[in-house]
Design an enzyme around this catalytic site. Structure first.
Site, PDB file in Angstrom:
ATOM      1  N   CYS A   2      48.937  34.310  42.658  1.00 13.02           N
ATOM      2  CA  CYS A   2      50.327  34.248  43.087  1.00 13.02           C
ATOM      3  C   CYS A   2      51.032  35.521  42.649  1.00 13.02           C
ATOM      4  O   CYS A   2      50.839  36.010  41.536  1.00 13.02           O
ATOM      5  CB  CYS A   2      51.092  33.059  42.541  1.00 13.02           C
ATOM      6  SG  CYS A   2      50.437  31.479  43.066  1.00 13.02           S
ATOM      7  N   GLU A 486      25.833  42.754  40.889  1.00 11.85           N
ATOM      8  CA  GLU A 486      27.068  43.243  41.507  1.00 11.85           C
ATOM      9  C   GLU A 486      26.894  43.383  43.029  1.00 11.85           C
ATOM     10  O   GLU A 486      27.786  43.024  43.797  1.00 11.85           O
ATOM     11  CB  GLU A 486      27.451  44.597  40.865  1.00 11.85           C
ATOM     12  CG  GLU A 486      28.504  45.418  41.596  1.00 11.85           C
ATOM     13  CD  GLU A 486      29.897  44.797  41.638  1.00 11.85           C
ATOM     14  OE1 GLU A 486      30.093  43.709  41.068  1.00 11.85           O
ATOM     15  OE2 GLU A 486      30.775  45.402  42.274  1.00 11.85           O
ATOM     16  N   LYS A 490      29.260  41.288  45.600  1.00 13.35           N
ATOM     17  CA  LYS A 490      30.128  41.972  46.563  1.00 13.35           C
ATOM     18  C   LYS A 490      29.803  41.521  47.972  1.00 13.35           C
ATOM     19  O   LYS A 490      30.687  41.315  48.780  1.00 13.35           O
ATOM     20  CB  LYS A 490      29.956  43.488  46.400  1.00 13.35           C
ATOM     21  CG  LYS A 490      31.176  44.267  46.645  1.00 13.35           C
ATOM     22  CD  LYS A 490      32.048  44.597  45.459  1.00 13.35           C
ATOM     23  CE  LYS A 490      32.358  43.481  44.525  1.00 13.35           C
ATOM     24  NZ  LYS A 490      33.016  43.906  43.309  1.00 13.35           N
TER      25      LYS A 490
HETATM   26  C1  F6R Z   1      34.663  40.800  42.288  1.00 12.66           C
HETATM   27  C2  F6R Z   1      35.884  40.774  41.512  1.00 12.66           C
HETATM   28  C3  F6R Z   1      36.000  39.748  40.446  1.00 12.66           C
HETATM   29  C4  F6R Z   1      36.717  40.333  39.224  1.00 12.66           C
HETATM   30  C5  F6R Z   1      36.981  39.223  38.205  1.00 12.66           C
HETATM   31  C6  F6R Z   1      37.642  39.756  36.948  1.00 12.66           C
HETATM   32  O1  F6R Z   1      34.698  41.810  43.253  1.00 12.66           O
HETATM   33  O2  F6R Z   1      36.790  41.536  41.759  1.00 12.66           O
HETATM   34  O3  F6R Z   1      34.771  39.202  40.097  1.00 12.66           O
HETATM   35  O4  F6R Z   1      35.929  41.336  38.679  1.00 12.66           O
HETATM   36  O5  F6R Z   1      37.804  38.238  38.787  1.00 12.66           O
HETATM   37  O6  F6R Z   1      38.850  40.369  37.242  1.00 12.66           O
HETATM   38  P1  F6R Z   1      39.538  41.322  36.193  1.00 12.66           P
HETATM   39  O7  F6R Z   1      38.707  42.547  36.091  1.00 12.66           O
HETATM   40  O8  F6R Z   1      40.899  41.609  36.758  1.00 12.66           O
HETATM   41  O9  F6R Z   1      39.599  40.557  34.907  1.00 12.66           O
END
Ligand code: F6R
Length: 617
Positions: A2, A486, A490
């Protein structure tokens, strides 16, 4: 999850709110809505299920006036489906009061029961409306003091929340509250802003204030006051936003993701900049903090999703260079298993947003248990760095596409820098070795650029041919293993294709049963010049799956001739020392996932069901 924006000032708020929401839409896109208080002191609102474009159409069809005080919301649904009625803002006090919310109010059922018993009605299934109705009741009890009423509400709520509210009795006032959910203040001239992050207001001001947990903020055109939930004044930390609005624009690219993948070289270069001096890594943010890691006996790295995979790569570098044992754990698993950490443990959290609730809660738990905490984060003013003993920022610039790409390579870079910094402080690495690693590190941006310049087109073509594929597997060993994870993550999140990443050595312990003729398998091949044994093991793994009909797409060092006869396709990466290969090997996988999603006509910036900043557990 949000996105929240608030504005008070002399300008019409609608356009400011919509522009802010457009920048925050990555946080959720199930619905959007705004409320404004008009020049005649009347509150008007509009909200619509679906992306922001639907709200814009609604506002074009039914304008809601020229108010200069307003709040706006873009939703990632938790309680109640993504419908018009469940969209925010939620109104109360005879529709004179509007509330928006990010987070989850855990005690909403009992509060709702209390309010229903008193005769209050509800229009939505959300937890947010409970806060709105409660605020209406408290507002009357407080004799029309909105800030006092808001404090009373905040004290009653359990869970995680950022709430913004305004009442038509108080044009020129927006109040906000936060607990474990993000809220930043933007300071303008004769106008002020609130946002889930600085992207909400950076085109208007780069002066910002971070506020802490359990605090209430009230903004008017001329001032900002911040108190705790009991009304005591608290200190705030001002900061200057390091990037300008254009950094968060598409700038002619077809998508934010295309732009962000193209920025991977800069993300690495900017993260290194200012941290290498005379052949040594010196991280200025860790200056004077040697105690933090001088006598630790182990490191625990925490993160979620892509950030956790960056941590897995970091483990190899820290253990090899700084000789400290490292465990990597998903933050949400760590948090609830009574973990054994204490003052001898350094807990490193990795988070692009700095707001991921799973990671934040894990860091708090680690701190409660006495561990030292360090945050690797890409977002200034975010909550996780504020809750940590030390911060090493990644300088990837704003990442807008929901799936993380450039932040991932920046996170790995920060971990390399950290490992080299600690190795120097602890004396576990000779000066020559340190200089050699720095040379390798500094060469990475150009090598990533080489991959993009030379292989991107071919990879996109491959993705196009594979648009009908139903399942793709990814294999890697050693530092190639997190890259396989990864690559799979992705691909599944962008293209909705089933994808799994495996450690290549694990293949024979089960996953090889998945191989049937034509099954595409990406294999991250280690350099033959590095650990020769790893290279030959992976080449053997390729033979094993080829013998069973797999279609092998190898990601291999340019010049690795051994892999050619065994692979159906070879995607080339430049030569690099083995520990640095992941940062190069991941680039083709990012390009491939993006290319395949595009070939399927999908929205690569906003994949279904996801939101960028996961601020609920
Ligand atoms: C995958 C992706 C998520 C984030 C995860 C952690 O492409 O973007 O897996 O890596 O939600 O997010 P942060 O890095 O913001 O804690």
């Amino acid at each position: 999850m949000c996105g929240i924006v608030g504005y008070v000032g002399p300008r019409q708020s609608q356009d400011i709110l919509l522009a802010g929401l457009a920048r925050l839409e990555y946080r959720g896109y199930d619905s959007a809505g705004i409320a404004v208080i008009d020049g005649d002191g009347a509150l008007h609102s509009a909200k619509k299920a679906g992306k922001l474009a639907r709200l814009r159409e609604e506002l074009d069809a039914r304008p809601i006036g020229t108010g200069t005080t307003g709040i706006g919301h873009t939703r990632w649904a938790t309680h109640g489906g993504p419908t018009d009625l469940n969209a925010h803002p939620h109104l109360a006090d005879d529709d004179r009061l509007a509330v928006i919310h990010n987070g989850i109010i855990e005690n909403f059922s009992e509060l709702k029961a209390e309010l229903v018993a008193e005769g209050h009605g509800f229009r939505s299934q959300t937890d947010t409306e409970v806060a709105a109705v409660l605020l209406g009741r408290e507002y009357r009890a407080a004799g029309g003091d909105l800030v006092a009423a808001f404090r009373a509400v905040a004290r009653r709520l359990e869970g995680a929340f950022t709430l913004l509210a305004m009442h038509e009795d108080h044009p020129g006032l927006v109040v906000g509250a936060r607990r474990n959910s993000p809220l930043v203040i933007g300071l303008g001239e004769g106008e002020n802003f609130l946002g889930s992050d600085v992207a909400a207001f950076v085109e208007h001001t780069r002066k910002a204030l971070a506020i802490g947990q359990d605090q209430i903020v009230a903004i008017t055109p001329d001032g900002v006051t911040v108190t705790d939930f009991d009304g005591n004044d608290v200190e705030t930390s001002p900061f200057e936003v390091m990037w300008d609005a254009s950094a968060a624009e598409k700038g002619g690219w077809s998508s934010f993701m295309a732009k962000e993948v193209s920025e991977e070289p800069e993300a690495v270069a900017n993260t290194i900049r200012g941290r290498v001096h005379e052949g040594r890594v010196v991280i200025p943010e860790l200056d004077g903090l040697d105690d933090l890691f001088a006598d630790i006996s182990r490191i625990v790295i925490l993160g979620a999703g892509t950030a956790a995979y960056a941590g897995l790569v970091g483990k190899y570098a820290i253990e090899q260079w700084a000789r400290i044992p490292v465990e990597v754990e998903l933050a949400h698993e760590f948090r609830y298993r009574d973990p054994l950490v204490g003052p001898d443990t350094l807990v490193i959290s990795i988070s692009q947003s700095g707001e991921t609730m799973d990671t934040l809660m894990a860091v708090k738990e680690a701190a409660r248990l006495g561990a030292r905490t360090l945050s690797i984060c890409n977002t200034q003013g975010a909550t996780i760095p504020r809750e940590s003993d030390a911060i090493v920022y990644t300088h990837a610039g704003p990442e807008v596409a929901v799936a993380s790409t450039k932040a991932f390579v920046a996170q790995i870079t920060a971990l390399y820098l950290f490992a080299l910094h600690v190795a120097r402080v602890r004396g576990t690495m000779g000066a020559d070795d340190q200089a050699a690693q720095i040379e390798e590190l500094s060469a990475l941006p150009d090598k990533i650029r080489w991959v993009l310049d030379n292989e991107q087109e071919r990879i996109e073509q491959l993705a196009h041919w594979m648009a009908d594929t139903r399942s793709v597997l990814f294999l890697g060993r050693h530092v190639g293993y997190p890259i396989a994870l990864e690559g799979a993550l992705k691909l599944k999140e962008l293209s909705y294709i089933h994808a799994e990443g495996f450690a290549a050595g694990e293949l024979k312990h089960g996953p090889i049963a998945l191989i049937e003729p034509g099954q595409p398998v990406f294999v991250v091949v280690p350099s033959p010049r590095g650990a020769q044994v790893l290279h030959s093991k992976v080449v053997s793994n390729i033979e094993e799956i080829r013998a069973r009909g797999a279609r092998v797409i190898a990601i291999a060092e340019a010049g690795d001739a051994a892999v050619l006869p065994s692979a159906d396709e070879v995607l080339r990466i430049p030569l690099a020392a083995p520990l640095f290969e992941p940062i190069l090997a991941v680039v083709p996988l990012h390009v491939f996932a993006m290319g395949l999603a595009e070939a399927k006509g999908l929205d690569v910036d906003q994949p279904r069901n996801l939101a960028k900043s996961v601020t609920v557990e």
